[in-house]
Every structure is written in structure tokens, then in C-alpha cells.
Design an enzyme around this catalytic site. Structure first.
Site, short mmCIF file in Angstrom:
data_model
loop_
_atom_site.label_atom_id
_atom_site.label_comp_id
_atom_site.label_asym_id
_atom_site.label_seq_id
_atom_site.Cartn_x
_atom_site.Cartn_y
_atom_site.Cartn_z
N LYS A 84 39.00 63.71 -109.00
CA LYS A 84 39.75 64.96 -109.06
C LYS A 84 40.47 65.12 -110.40
O LYS A 84 40.54 66.22 -110.94
CB LYS A 84 40.77 65.04 -107.92
CG LYS A 84 40.13 65.26 -106.56
CD LYS A 84 41.19 65.52 -105.51
CE LYS A 84 40.57 65.72 -104.13
NZ LYS A 84 41.61 65.83 -103.08
N LYS B 93 26.30 65.38 -100.28
CA LYS B 93 27.01 65.70 -99.05
C LYS B 93 27.27 67.20 -98.94
O LYS B 93 27.53 67.86 -99.94
CB LYS B 93 28.36 64.96 -99.10
CG LYS B 93 28.87 64.49 -97.76
CD LYS B 93 30.13 63.66 -97.96
CE LYS B 93 31.31 64.34 -97.32
NZ LYS B 93 32.55 63.58 -97.38
N LYS C 189 32.39 72.12 -99.00
CA LYS C 189 32.89 73.49 -99.01
C LYS C 189 33.12 74.00 -100.41
O LYS C 189 33.35 75.18 -100.61
CB LYS C 189 34.14 73.64 -98.13
CG LYS C 189 35.27 72.69 -98.44
CD LYS C 189 36.31 72.74 -97.30
CE LYS C 189 37.36 71.65 -97.46
NZ LYS C 189 38.25 71.54 -96.30
#
Ligand code: TRP
Length: 329
Positions: free
Chosen positions: A112, A193, A196
Site C-alpha cells: 500500500k 485474486k 474490488k
């Protein structure tokens, strides 16, 4: 003593069918087996850039989605993290016994912060400390999470051990409860994976039927059944079929696959309709809940009251152990 379950989910974007099959369905099951608490972790969601004006809707929508999926506020405590400000106080206390090196080594922090391109704030680094506080403030034992959270749980255990060693045995060491079952992969790239944050990769749990059909039709497969090993795209469609269709339907398609008789168009049609019929009541229930936002807010607030009563008890003990003697009035 009976074990207690705690888990959290961030109000960032929609819940997709991968989250449902991989996590939320398990939460629903656990609420019948354990004392359970489920938390919409809005404090966590501010560790990357966000729109304050959008946060309230995101929180309410996620609360509604969880209830529509079957999370029952009569069985489990469902609440919003920010209704229990004690989480942040415990986080501060825990930062004093958490190693910066350990935080910097967290995979999720590395990923991140790389995406923030050097503009990384301390909140992002302390994310796992807040997560630890969430769990141990309720003295929870079991934390149903996905594989990607195992490292955070390891750190939570380490922090908990250090706290207990320094200030006395206050907290049980929380254990991850890994969701069994396969991971749902991205529809447009079955080697990654379902996420969203990647458009085209996911179907939400409240998606409109036409859109579900379209996305399944477009899902990546391979040239055709070869016998033997299944390609990742087809395998992913089977994982979804297992998640949403009856076992006899799954068995039939598997047999067709091994006999090299399976037509992917048939598999896709059946899968799309299975998802549509499974998720339609969820979508409707969510809309109904969201049509009465005041009621929904009240349910979440009541969950917050129950959680806060417990958190206050723990913090009394923690303050005492750590030498804070002033009364909180
Ligand atoms: N970090 C978790 C995730 O991204 C969310 C979370 C926050 C959580 N606090 C938690 C999960 C406490 C379990 C327990 O999925």
C-alpha cells in the site's frame, strides 16, 4: 471458557462474490456457534486517501449488505468501529510496545505504501496495531480472516504477548481462523485474486442480474475441455458454481468436463443464473434496509453500545495495569 470470535471488514467499495464465498458466509455460520462480533472498520479505511463526504454512505451500505447476507444483530454484535473510540486509545498504548521494524516488514504496508508513492502517513503503518486493538479489546480468541491477514494476526499475537509479559496477563492470544475453501479469482484474469479495486474482475453480491450475466459471459476461460487439468479460468467458474449452485448441478458439470462434453456456454449460463437467484434476495433485502436509514443506523448504534460496554471494562483494566491512575469521568 467459551471462545469468542471477532472480525472486521473495511467500508471501501462493494462486497463481491469472492468476499462472500471466502469470508462473509463463514461469519454467518460462526454467529450460531460462538459469541461473535463483527465490525465495520471505518477507522482503518482512512489510512489511504478517502472522501469524508462519502464515508457515511459506505458505512451504512456495508452494514446493510452484511445484514442482508444473513448477519443477525440478535445473534452477533454488529457495529461500527468509530462508535467505540476506546479502540484508538488502546491503539496508542499498543504503539508503545510495537516495533517499527515489524510494522515496516508487513507485506500489506509495503504494497500500500508503494501505491502511495512516497506519500505514506503513519496511520498506514500503524494499521495492524489498530487491528490488534480491535481484536484484543474484546478479548477475542478467534479471528476469521483470509490468508492475506495471517501476517497481521501473527503481529497481533506478538504484541499481545509483549503486553501480557510487561503488564500482566490481560489478553488471550488471538488465533486466525482460516476460511476453508478455494479463493475466488478475477473473472478477467484468473491468475489474480478477485478484487474490488480492479474493474471487470468482480461481481458484487448486490449486482443487477443483467450485469451478472454479462460479466460471466465475458469471463476468461480456455479453448475447450482438454481432459486432465483444468485451466485457471474454468476452475474459477467451478469454484463459483460450488459457491452458488446445488451440489448435484456441480457434480453433473464436473462429469461433463471429464468426459470432455462440457460446453463452456452452458456452464456460464447455469452459473450466471445460479448467482442471480442466490443473490436476488440479498439485493432486495439490502435495498429494503437502506430505504430506512434511520432504523439501520439505530441497529448499528445498538451494536456499538454493547461493544462499547465491553471495551470500557477492558480499558479500565488496561489503564490500571499501565499506571494511568486518573479517573476517567
Ligand atoms: N485488515 C482487515 C482486512 O483488510 C480488516 C480488519 C480490521 C480486521 N480490523 C480487523 C480483520 C480485526 C479481523 C480482525 O481484511
Amino acid at each position: 471458557m467459551d471462545k469468542k470470535v471477532f472480525s472486521g471488514i473495511q467500508p471501501t467499495g462493494e462486497v463481491h462474490v469472492g468476499n462472500y464465498v471466502g469470508a462473509i458466509r463463514n461469519w454467518i455460520k460462526l454467529q450460531d456457534e460462538y459469541e461473535s462480533m463483527y465490525c465495520v472498520v471505518d477507522y482503518h479505511s482512512i489510512t489511504i486517501p478517502y472522501e469524508a463526504a462519502e464515508l457515511p454512505d459506505r458505512v451504512l451500505e456495508l452494514g446493510a449488505t452484511l445484514m442482508a447476507c444473513g448477519l443477525d444483530p440478535e445473534k452477533a454484535i454488529l457495529f461500527v468501529q468509530s462508535s467505540v473510540p476506546e479502540h484508538t486509545e488502546l491503539t496508542w498504548f499498543l504503539t508503545s510496545i510495537t516495533s517499527i521494524g515489524a510494522l515496516e516488514r508487513m507485506t500489506q504496508f509495503k504494497d500500500k505504501s508503494a501505491r502511495q508513492r512516497g506519500n505514506t502517513f503513519a496511520g498506514l503503518m500503524n494499521y495492524p496495531v489498530l487491528q490488534t486493538a480491535d481484536i484484543i479489546i474484546y478479548k477475542a480468541n478467534l479471528v476469521p480472516v483470509g490468508e492475506d491477514q495471517v501476517q497481521h494476526l501473527e503481529l497481533a499475537r506478538e504484541i499481545t504477548r509483549r503486553f501480557n509479559a510487561m503488564f500482566g496477563d490481560v489478553f488471550p492470544e488471538p488465533q486466525p481462523l482460516l476460511t476453508s475453501g478455494a479463493r475466488v479469482m478475477a473473472l478477467n484474469d484468473p491468475t489474480a485474486k478477485m478484487s474490488k479495486s480492479v474493474e471487470g474482475s468482480y461481481i458484487t453480491i448486490t449486482e443487477e442480474p443483467e450485469s451478472i450475466r454479462k460479466k460471466i459471459r465475458r469471463a476468461v476461460t480456455d479453448p475447450g475441455p482438454q481432459g486432465g487439468d483444468m485451466g485457471p479460468g474454468v476452475k474459477n467458474l467451478f469454484i463459483l458454481l460450488e459457491g452458488f449452485a446445488e451440489p448435484d448441478v456441480v457434480a453433473q458439470f464436473k462429469e461433463d468436463y471429464s468426459n470432455q462434453k462440457l460446453r463452456y456456454a452452458d456452464l456460464k449460463n447455469t452459473l450466471a443464473e445460479a448467482i442471480v437467484s442466490y443473490t436476488t434476495p440479498i439485493r432486495e433485502k439490502r435495498n429494503e434496509l437502506l430505504s430506512r436509514p434511520e432504523e439501520l443506523k439505530e441497529i448499528l448504534a445498538a451494536g456499538g453500545d454493547k461493544a462499547r460496554a465491553q471495551a470500557k471494562e477492558t480499558m479500565k483494566e488496561v489503564r490500571e495495569r499501565m499506571g494511568f491512575f486518573m479517573p476517567v469521568r
